[in-house]
Design a protein around this motif. Sequence first.
Motif, PDB file in Angstrom:
ATOM      1  N   ALA A   7       0.836  -1.207   0.000  1.00 57.37           N
ATOM      2  CA  ALA A   7       0.000   0.000   0.000  1.00 57.37           C
ATOM      3  C   ALA A   7       0.869   1.255   0.000  1.00 57.37           C
ATOM      4  O   ALA A   7       0.604   2.209  -0.748  1.00 57.37           O
ATOM      5  N   ILE A   8       1.905   1.267   0.803  1.00 57.63           N
ATOM      6  CA  ILE A   8       2.802   2.424   0.856  1.00 57.63           C
ATOM      7  C   ILE A   8       3.507   2.607  -0.484  1.00 57.63           C
ATOM      8  O   ILE A   8       3.588   3.713  -1.022  1.00 57.63           O
ATOM      9  N   LEU A   9       4.028   1.522  -1.039  1.00 59.23           N
ATOM     10  CA  LEU A   9       4.746   1.618  -2.313  1.00 59.23           C
ATOM     11  C   LEU A   9       3.836   2.123  -3.429  1.00 59.23           C
ATOM     12  O   LEU A   9       4.233   2.979  -4.215  1.00 59.23           O
ATOM     13  N   LEU A  10       2.619   1.606  -3.501  1.00 65.12           N
ATOM     14  CA  LEU A  10       1.691   2.031  -4.546  1.00 65.12           C
ATOM     15  C   LEU A  10       1.254   3.476  -4.349  1.00 65.12           C
ATOM     16  O   LEU A  10       1.104   4.219  -5.320  1.00 65.12           O
ATOM     17  N   THR A  11       1.069   3.900  -3.110  1.00 69.98           N
ATOM     18  CA  THR A  11       0.698   5.287  -2.819  1.00 69.98           C
ATOM     19  C   THR A  11       1.823   6.226  -3.235  1.00 69.98           C
ATOM     20  O   THR A  11       1.586   7.256  -3.858  1.00 69.98           O
ATOM     21  N   GLU A  12       3.057   5.861  -2.909  1.00 69.06           N
ATOM     22  CA  GLU A  12       4.196   6.714  -3.247  1.00 69.06           C
ATOM     23  C   GLU A  12       4.429   6.781  -4.759  1.00 69.06           C
ATOM     24  O   GLU A  12       4.854   7.798  -5.272  1.00 69.06           O
ATOM     25  N   GLN A 110       0.038  -8.632  -4.457  1.00 72.98           N
ATOM     26  CA  GLN A 110      -0.879  -7.746  -5.170  1.00 72.98           C
ATOM     27  C   GLN A 110      -1.890  -8.556  -5.984  1.00 72.98           C
ATOM     28  O   GLN A 110      -3.081  -8.238  -6.008  1.00 72.98           O
ATOM     29  N   GLU A 111      -1.449  -9.626  -6.639  1.00 81.54           N
ATOM     30  CA  GLU A 111      -2.365 -10.496  -7.388  1.00 81.54           C
ATOM     31  C   GLU A 111      -3.384 -11.144  -6.458  1.00 81.54           C
ATOM     32  O   GLU A 111      -4.571 -11.220  -6.773  1.00 81.54           O
ATOM     33  N   CYS A 117     -10.457  -9.055  -3.936  1.00 84.45           N
ATOM     34  CA  CYS A 117     -11.346  -7.925  -4.247  1.00 84.45           C
ATOM     35  C   CYS A 117     -12.364  -8.307  -5.314  1.00 84.45           C
ATOM     36  O   CYS A 117     -13.550  -7.963  -5.206  1.00 84.45           O
ATOM     37  N   ARG A 118     -11.911  -9.025  -6.347  1.00 87.02           N
ATOM     38  CA  ARG A 118     -12.839  -9.453  -7.404  1.00 87.02           C
ATOM     39  C   ARG A 118     -13.891 -10.416  -6.858  1.00 87.02           C
ATOM     40  O   ARG A 118     -15.060 -10.350  -7.231  1.00 87.02           O
ATOM     41  N   GLU A 119     -13.470 -11.310  -5.955  1.00 84.07           N
ATOM     42  CA  GLU A 119     -14.424 -12.247  -5.349  1.00 84.07           C
ATOM     43  C   GLU A 119     -15.481 -11.495  -4.546  1.00 84.07           C
ATOM     44  O   GLU A 119     -16.678 -11.780  -4.654  1.00 84.07           O
TER      45      GLU A 119
END
Length: 181
Positions: A7-12, A110-111, A117-119
């Motif tokens: 989450a931190i990496l994707l936010t940054e 992440q996968e 989330c899709r489920e």
Amino acid sequence: LITYMLAILLTEQTKKEVRALMPAACMYIYISDEIQSLSSPPSPGEEEIPPTQGASGYVLHDPNVLEALDSHMEDSDAFFPVSFKKDGTPRAGAPVLTQEEFRALLSRVQEWIGKLCREIAGGDIRIRPVKHGSAIACQYCPYSGICRFDPKRPENRYDCIPKQRESDAHRELSDSIKEEK
């Protein structure tokens, strides 16, 4: 733990002019409420931290990072999860990951999160607590009183995570790196 890091990496990454980040380590550190009194400071070489209260997780296999995280690399350390040989390299079986392996691990998490989330978006909201060996997520859940999960009911099943040796986990990460190339 890795979910938080992701989450931190994707936010940054969404911020402008931010260079690519690479984690130096991903460690779980046990913090006990137990207070210990010592009559004197531990002498050199004496265990300061019981091995069960040390850190666990992964560290980037980079000599500069390892030295920055553990300035006493030549000493055995009950807290730091990596032990070193006399030449300064990590011992066999040390929980170290290369940059590629760290990226592969983050990608797999992440996968997995995307799949969950899709489920959920598709309407699958079954209660599936995680079970790893004898550890069950329900032990730590504050919602057990309202959850209604009962392993005796046929529709309630644990999401079991099989035990895996460190070498097998490394092999799986290496295989996924090869598949990407």
